[in-house]
Design a protein around this motif. Structure first.
Motif, PDB file in Angstrom:
ATOM      1  N   ALA A 119       4.425   2.373  -9.079  1.00 10.11           N
ATOM      2  CA  ALA A 119       3.534   2.659  -7.950  1.00 10.11           C
ATOM      3  C   ALA A 119       2.722   1.422  -7.566  1.00 10.11           C
ATOM      4  O   ALA A 119       2.492   1.156  -6.379  1.00 10.11           O
ATOM      5  N   LEU A 120       2.280   0.659  -8.566  1.00 11.30           N
ATOM      6  CA  LEU A 120       1.525  -0.564  -8.282  1.00 11.30           C
ATOM      7  C   LEU A 120       2.398  -1.585  -7.558  1.00 11.30           C
ATOM      8  O   LEU A 120       1.944  -2.245  -6.611  1.00 11.30           O
ATOM      9  N   HIS A 121       3.645  -1.711  -7.995  1.00 12.12           N
ATOM     10  CA  HIS A 121       4.551  -2.650  -7.337  1.00 12.12           C
ATOM     11  C   HIS A 121       4.808  -2.257  -5.883  1.00 12.12           C
ATOM     12  O   HIS A 121       4.941  -3.109  -5.003  1.00 12.12           O
ATOM     13  N   GLU A 122       4.874  -0.929  -5.651  1.00 10.73           N
ATOM     14  CA  GLU A 122       5.174  -0.427  -4.310  1.00 10.73           C
ATOM     15  C   GLU A 122       3.925  -0.227  -3.459  1.00 10.73           C
ATOM     16  O   GLU A 122       4.031   0.090  -2.273  1.00 10.73           O
ATOM     17  N   GLY A 123       2.748  -0.407  -4.062  1.00  7.29           N
ATOM     18  CA  GLY A 123       1.504  -0.170  -3.328  1.00  7.29           C
ATOM     19  C   GLY A 123       1.302   1.295  -2.997  1.00  7.29           C
ATOM     20  O   GLY A 123       0.711   1.636  -1.964  1.00  7.29           O
ATOM     21  N   SER A 124       1.784   2.190  -3.884  1.00  6.62           N
ATOM     22  CA  SER A 124       1.713   3.631  -3.626  1.00  6.62           C
ATOM     23  C   SER A 124       0.404   4.202  -4.152  1.00  6.62           C
ATOM     24  O   SER A 124       0.126   4.132  -5.351  1.00  6.62           O
ATOM     25  N   ARG A 319      -9.667   6.760  -4.417  1.00  5.97           N
ATOM     26  CA  ARG A 319      -8.257   6.349  -4.285  1.00  5.97           C
ATOM     27  C   ARG A 319      -7.596   6.371  -5.658  1.00  5.97           C
ATOM     28  O   ARG A 319      -8.141   5.878  -6.629  1.00  5.97           O
ATOM     29  N   VAL A 320      -6.379   6.944  -5.696  1.00  5.82           N
ATOM     30  CA  VAL A 320      -5.658   7.120  -6.952  1.00  5.82           C
ATOM     31  C   VAL A 320      -4.253   6.549  -6.810  1.00  5.82           C
ATOM     32  O   VAL A 320      -3.590   6.745  -5.791  1.00  5.82           O
ATOM     33  N   ILE A 321      -3.816   5.828  -7.850  1.00  6.23           N
ATOM     34  CA  ILE A 321      -2.459   5.299  -7.871  1.00  6.23           C
ATOM     35  C   ILE A 321      -1.499   6.415  -8.251  1.00  6.23           C
ATOM     36  O   ILE A 321      -1.673   7.077  -9.263  1.00  6.23           O
TER      37      ILE A 321
END
Length: 322
Positions: A119-124, A319-321
């Motif tokens: 999710a961090l890599h995808e900015g999700s 905001r939540v990853i």
């Protein structure tokens, strides 16, 4: 990215070796500070420090729902500011992990860490709403401090069950679903208000809902899990709306059998229903009053006895990853 990892070393489903693996995986992708909690409320203090810091971008909670609740209350100590506060990420390490699973994360800590890194890599990420409970002005509980909750709260019967479970855990018992079910039975057998509830729900511009024995407030759905089975008290509850309430005005043996069966067979489309059920959806503000002091719980944490609590559903709180 600078991140703070808040680790509860007493988390029930992660060993020290497993936590070390997760820490190394996260540290390989970000500048990571790791702090192990040492006392009740420590995660709250760490969340507050992160909120007040100017260089922490992300706070990761590794533990159960209680750890998440403390971190969230620390992050939101000065109020919601989704664009100005560090983002939150959750790695489940408790026995139930309702908040993480409601976000769609795997219940396994290793799998959840992998999903978090993806999710961090995808900015999700998503912005979620939270519930806020506070003492009601003009009542004997008005000085009670406000507290945020991520997935549920309860005044009355279910909070009494939570209190009993906490007592058992303090005596060395493990937190299991069997333990919860035993305490449900014991709470029911000793419940003094089975037929005539003491709770009244008041909301602006509406008639009050009276004589409730049980009141469950949901910020999301499911309400909880029994193993891998989701339990839906308020199926329409969502992180994107206000708060939902399930109230019961009768807990006779017949009524309990009926509504317990409905909970155990509930689905995302249908929760408890019937003549003694009050089901309210998407409330922004309401108050629960009780004629007698009743136990209060938030996110599975017993908070003592209250006679009046005011609830607010705050949309877009954090905001939540995911």
């Amino acid at each position: 990215m600078r991140a703070l990892l808040v680790v509860n070393p007493a988390a029930t489903t992660t060993s020290a070796r497993r936590r070390d693996v997760l820490i190394h995986a996260l540290a390989s992708e970000m500048k990571l500070e790791v702090v192990h909690t040492e006392y009740r409320g420590h995660a709250h203090d760490l969340g507050r420090q992160a909120a007040e810091s100017e260089d922490i971008d992300l706070v990761v909670s590794l533990g159960g729902d209680g750890t998440v609740n403390e971190v969230v209350n620390g992050l939101l100590h000065a109020g919601p500011n989704p664009d100005g506060l560090p983002r939150l990420a959750v790695v489940p390490g408790g026995s139930t992990n309702v908040f993480a699973r409601a976000l769609g994360l795997p219940n396994d800590a290793v799998d959840a860490t992998g999903a978090l890194l993806d999710a961090l890599h995808e900015g999700s990420e998503r912005t979620v709403g939270m519930g806020l409970a506070a003492g009601t002005p003009g009542t004997e509980d008005e000085a009670a401090p406000a507290r945020w909750f991520t997935f549920c709260a309860g005044l009355g019967f279910d909070a009494g069950v939570v209190g009993r479970v906490e007592q058992q855990r303090e005596q060395g018992k493990k937190s299991t679903h069997a333990l919860y079910l035993r305490q449900v039975v014991r709470q029911y057998l000793q419940e003094p208000n089975k037929r005539h509830g003491t709770i009244t729900l008041e909301r602006p511009g509406e008639e009050p809902v009276t004589d409730l024995v049980l009141s469950i407030i949901c910020n999301t759905s499911p309400w909880t899990y029994l193993g891998n089975r989701p339990v839906y008290a308020s199926p329409k509850a969502s992180f994107d709306t206000g708060l939902d309430v399930l109230g019961l005005s009768r807990m006779s043996t017949v009524a309990v059998a009926r509504y317990a069966t409905q909970l155990l067979t509930s689905s995302a489309d249908r929760g408890p229903h019937g003549r003694h059920v009050a089901s309210l959806h998407d409330l922004d503000h309401f108050t629960l009053h009780s004629k007698a002091p009743l136990p209060l719980q938030m996110d599975g944490d017993h908070l003592g006895l209250r006679t009046s609590v005011t609830f607010t559903g705050v949309r877009r709180a954090l905001r939540v990853i995911v």
